[in-house]
Design an enzyme around this catalytic site. Sequence first.
Site, PDB file in Angstrom:
ATOM      1  N   GLU A 161      -6.715   4.557   8.294  1.00 28.48           N
ATOM      2  CA  GLU A 161      -6.346   5.871   8.133  1.00 28.48           C
ATOM      3  C   GLU A 161      -7.394   6.604   7.539  1.00 28.48           C
ATOM      4  OE1 GLU A 161      -2.620   5.232   5.843  1.00 28.48           O
ATOM      5  OE2 GLU A 161      -1.692   4.634   7.854  1.00 28.48           O
ATOM      6  N   LYS A 217       0.096   4.446  -0.261  1.00 27.27           N
ATOM      7  CA  LYS A 217      -0.299   5.375   0.476  1.00 27.27           C
ATOM      8  C   LYS A 217      -0.279   6.858  -0.300  1.00 27.27           C
ATOM      9  CE  LYS A 217      -0.095   3.003   4.986  1.00 27.27           C
ATOM     10  NZ  LYS A 217       0.059   3.178   6.339  1.00 27.27           N
ATOM     11  N   GLY A 268       2.766  -1.400   4.350  1.00 33.04           N
ATOM     12  CA  GLY A 268       2.866   0.337   4.015  1.00 33.04           C
ATOM     13  C   GLY A 268       4.079   0.743   3.829  1.00 33.04           C
ATOM     14  N   GLY A 269       4.986   1.307   4.819  1.00 35.41           N
ATOM     15  CA  GLY A 269       6.336   2.022   4.679  1.00 35.41           C
ATOM     16  C   GLY A 269       7.333   0.950   3.794  1.00 35.41           C
ATOM     17  N   HIS A 276      -9.439   1.321   5.167  1.00 35.52           N
ATOM     18  CA  HIS A 276      -8.312   1.363   5.779  1.00 35.52           C
ATOM     19  C   HIS A 276      -8.315   2.182   6.891  1.00 35.52           C
ATOM     20  CE1 HIS A 276      -4.007   2.412   6.719  1.00 35.52           C
ATOM     21  NE2 HIS A 276      -3.814   1.254   5.975  1.00 35.52           N
ATOM     22  N   GLU A 334      -5.542  -5.125  10.741  1.00 36.86           N
ATOM     23  CA  GLU A 334      -4.444  -3.910  10.610  1.00 36.86           C
ATOM     24  C   GLU A 334      -4.454  -3.150  12.043  1.00 36.86           C
ATOM     25  OE1 GLU A 334      -2.629  -2.837   6.755  1.00 36.86           O
ATOM     26  OE2 GLU A 334      -4.235  -1.709   7.175  1.00 36.86           O
ATOM     27  N   GLY A 383       2.425   2.039  11.046  1.00 40.55           N
ATOM     28  CA  GLY A 383       3.493   3.221  10.836  1.00 40.55           C
ATOM     29  C   GLY A 383       4.477   3.267  12.205  1.00 40.55           C
ATOM     30  N   SER A 433       3.325  -2.475  10.344  1.00 43.14           N
ATOM     31  CA  SER A 433       4.785  -2.372  10.287  1.00 43.14           C
ATOM     32  C   SER A 433       5.579  -3.741  10.085  1.00 43.14           C
ATOM     33  CB  SER A 433       5.287  -1.963  11.874  1.00 43.14           C
ATOM     34  OG  SER A 433       4.923  -0.756  12.182  1.00 43.14           O
ATOM     35  N   ASN A 438       1.041  -1.101   0.129  1.00 42.77           N
ATOM     36  CA  ASN A 438       0.017  -0.033   0.056  1.00 42.77           C
ATOM     37  C   ASN A 438       0.932   1.282   0.133  1.00 42.77           C
ATOM     38  OD1 ASN A 438      -1.621   2.140   0.598  1.00 42.77           O
ATOM     39  ND2 ASN A 438      -2.359   1.286   2.408  1.00 42.77           N
TER      40      ASN A 438
END
Length: 251
Positions: free
Chosen positions: A97, A11, A234-235, A95, A167, A173, A213, A9
């Site tokens: 967020e 983002k 993600g990251g 999600h 999640e 994150g 993470s 993802n």
Amino acid sequence: MPTPLLAGNWKLHCLRQEARDLASAIVDGSKGLEGRDVLVAPPYTALVDTAEVLSGSSVALSSQDLYWEPKGAFTGQVSAAMIKDTGCSHAIIGHSERRQHFGETDYTVAKKVAAADEAGLIPIVCVGETLEQREEGATMALVEKQVRGGLFELPAEAFKTLIVAYEPVWAIGTGKTATPEQAEEVHQHIRSVLRSLTEDAIADDIRILYGGSVKPDNVDELMACPNVNGALVGGASLKADDFLRIVHYQE
Ligand code: PGA
């Protein structure tokens, strides 16, 4: 056992050329991969470029959201058919967020899930608790409410392709990953909720991804959990080397 899915993802990252470069490295690094599926979710503006790079490869394309109305006076929104038209096969929905910053609720998730299915997109429905909810012991009830609330409009047939992502908000994150035991416990619960919504054999084949993470150094132990059928990253999905290490997790 469902085929594991490793999903990135991106983002709010990647201009078009950056998306092309990242997608190209992922296509190269996942050539010949067997028994695992790979997917990337760039921002809307990079979907068409990424689709071009992924064309002819086995890497799938997803949006990060969509709007449920098919057309009309809804400035700024993007419909499921528009997303499908860019070359996407999947759409991430709900999600955390979006729940935290953009007012997403189980009700809007359900509308989006139904719209995705209607347009021929496979929804990746995200659920997960905040740290406060975990500390209150509310995790299982909350996740169950999100699964039931998000899926109540989904036609029976669509459970065959549905993907769910667990999640925990406190792990996204933050560098804090759920332990394999914590992930497996919630994934088992999600599986039992899915079993109550569809036939057991179909529920057992639904991929439940873990997100929060996920990194090269923790993916192996998370993927060893029987009910963890993939990762939503993600990251670490923004660096080709890290994401490819995740894709090539060790069994
Ligand atoms: P993270 O994000 O890997 O950066 O924690 C996961 C996600 O939000 O999908």
